[in-house]
Write a protein that holds these residues in place. Structure first.
Motif, short mmCIF file in Angstrom:
data_model
loop_
_atom_site.label_atom_id
_atom_site.label_comp_id
_atom_site.label_asym_id
_atom_site.label_seq_id
_atom_site.Cartn_x
_atom_site.Cartn_y
_atom_site.Cartn_z
N ILE A 233 -1.44 -1.35 -3.03
CA ILE A 233 -0.35 -1.85 -3.87
C ILE A 233 0.77 -2.30 -2.96
O ILE A 233 1.13 -1.60 -2.00
CB ILE A 233 0.17 -0.76 -4.83
N MET B 116 -1.62 -5.77 -6.56
CA MET B 116 -2.50 -4.60 -6.44
C MET B 116 -3.95 -5.07 -6.50
O MET B 116 -4.27 -6.04 -7.22
CB MET B 116 -2.21 -3.56 -7.53
N SER C 200 -7.30 -0.33 -6.88
CA SER C 200 -6.14 0.42 -7.38
C SER C 200 -6.08 0.38 -8.90
O SER C 200 -5.67 1.36 -9.54
CB SER C 200 -4.85 -0.14 -6.77
N ASP D 25 -10.19 1.38 -0.75
CA ASP D 25 -8.92 2.07 -0.98
C ASP D 25 -8.09 1.25 -1.97
O ASP D 25 -8.18 0.01 -2.01
CB ASP D 25 -8.13 2.24 0.31
N GLY D 26 -7.27 1.95 -2.75
CA GLY D 26 -6.33 1.25 -3.61
C GLY D 26 -5.17 0.71 -2.78
O GLY D 26 -4.60 1.43 -1.96
#
Length: 334
Positions: free
Chosen positions: A81, A92, A96, A78-79
């Motif tokens: 941030i 980040m 991402s 998963d991204g």
């Protein structure tokens, strides 16, 4: 001193006779674990060394924790941030960067709302307001969003976004973490599945309509068959009755020879068999079309046996046959 600390993680304590501002400032830049000015006593030196060693252990634990966190963030699909209290990007992970087609170097310190932009204006406004409220502790719990992003490339991407606070303590936060994933393929698969289900429902409706039509046609054909059999049975039975009558007359005629009587008997039997077949055919047709209704009632098995014997007994006697029924009357209910 700075090289020793960076390369070998050895705590550095300055022991010097100088305390002017310039030297202290130069030492401060290297982030030492202590700064002792001569003259000093032994107890002061021991205290400074003990505190430096303790701080070094804590720093080592912090560095190890950061390495673990960095490895975990790099492995997550998963991204991720993180933003500070000013809603500016602090960090980040590589995923991402890949999803947003933008490096951390280009995104660092930018407002998150300038990097993470939804295609739908209303959804973007809701995200901006949610981030603002979360940073002010005006929204509780985790927040979720789903929508299509605007990207620097022409690629379309549908994401699922979760927001959660990073707390300093129970009443203070240091920022918000945003976790998002690309659900474009999932959404496409969902749309294909919905299309397939819709097409399947249409096919089921068409097949059901065809089946209803075939059922109606079969019912109409069955009615036509019943009508045909009723008409044809009448046409067949009408000429059979005179044939049966004349055959019986010849069988009873005393002036007829034995041969003629045998011929008349064969005619009678054949016509009678044909008549019974026609009646059975008509009865079967009426049963299929619902023309015959059954009435259930209680009967005595013994009475049914006796009445059946009475019906067929004369025929058996004519052919010199013994017709009898053997049963245990006590085992048959009345």
């Amino acid at each position: 001193a700075q090289t020793i600390k960076a390369d070998y993680q050895i705590p550095v304590i300055y022991l010097t006779a100088y305390s002017d501002h310039e030297r202290i400032e130069r030492a401060r830049v290297t982030d030492p674990y202590g700064y002792l000015v001569k003259p000093f006593d032994e107890r002061e030196l021991k205290t400074t060394v003990a505190m430096a060693l303790s701080k070094s252990v804590n720093d080592r634990a912090i560095r190890e924790g950061r390495r673990w966190a960095h490895a975990i963030l790099n492995a997550i699909e998963d991204g991720i941030i993180t933003i500070d209290q000013g809603a500016r990007i602090r960090d980040m992970n590589p995923k991402s960067e890949e999803l947003l087609a933008s490096s951390f170097a280009n995104s660092k310190n930018k407002l998150i709302t300038d990097v993470l932009i939804f295609d739908e204006a209303a959804l973007q406004a809701e995200l901006n307001q949610t981030i603002h409220f979360m940073l002010q502790l005006k929204k509780s719990g985790e927040q979720r969003f789903s929508g299509r992003l605007k990207l620097p490339t022409e690629k379309e991407m549908q994401i699922e976004l979760n927001l959660s606070r990073i707390y300093y303590d129970e009443n203070n936060i240091v920022g918000v973490v945003l976790a998002f994933r690309d659900i474009t393929l999932q959404q496409q698969a969902q749309r294909k599945l919905e299309t397939y289900n819709h097409e399947l429902e249409q096919k089921v409706d068409e097949r059901t309509a065809d089946l209803l039509l075939a059922t109606k046609q079969a019912e109409a054909a069955n009615v036509a068959k019943s009508q045909f059999l009723a008409n044809i049975s009448h046409e067949l039975i009408t000429p059979l009755n005179p044939a049966l009558g004349f055959a019986q007359i010849l069988m009873l005629d005393r002036s007829a020879s034995e041969t003629q009587k045998n011929y008349a008997s064969e005619i009678y039997q054949s016509c009678n068999v044909l008549l019974l077949k026609i009646k059975d055919l008509v009865a079967l047709s009426r049963l299929e079309s619902g023309g015959i209704k059954t009435n259930l009632e209680v009967i005595s098995p013994l009475a049914l046996i006796d009445s059946t014997l009475n019906i067929f007994q004369p025929k058996a006697l004519e052919k010199s046959l013994l017709l009898a029924a053997e049963y245990d009357a006590e085992s048959i209910p009345e």
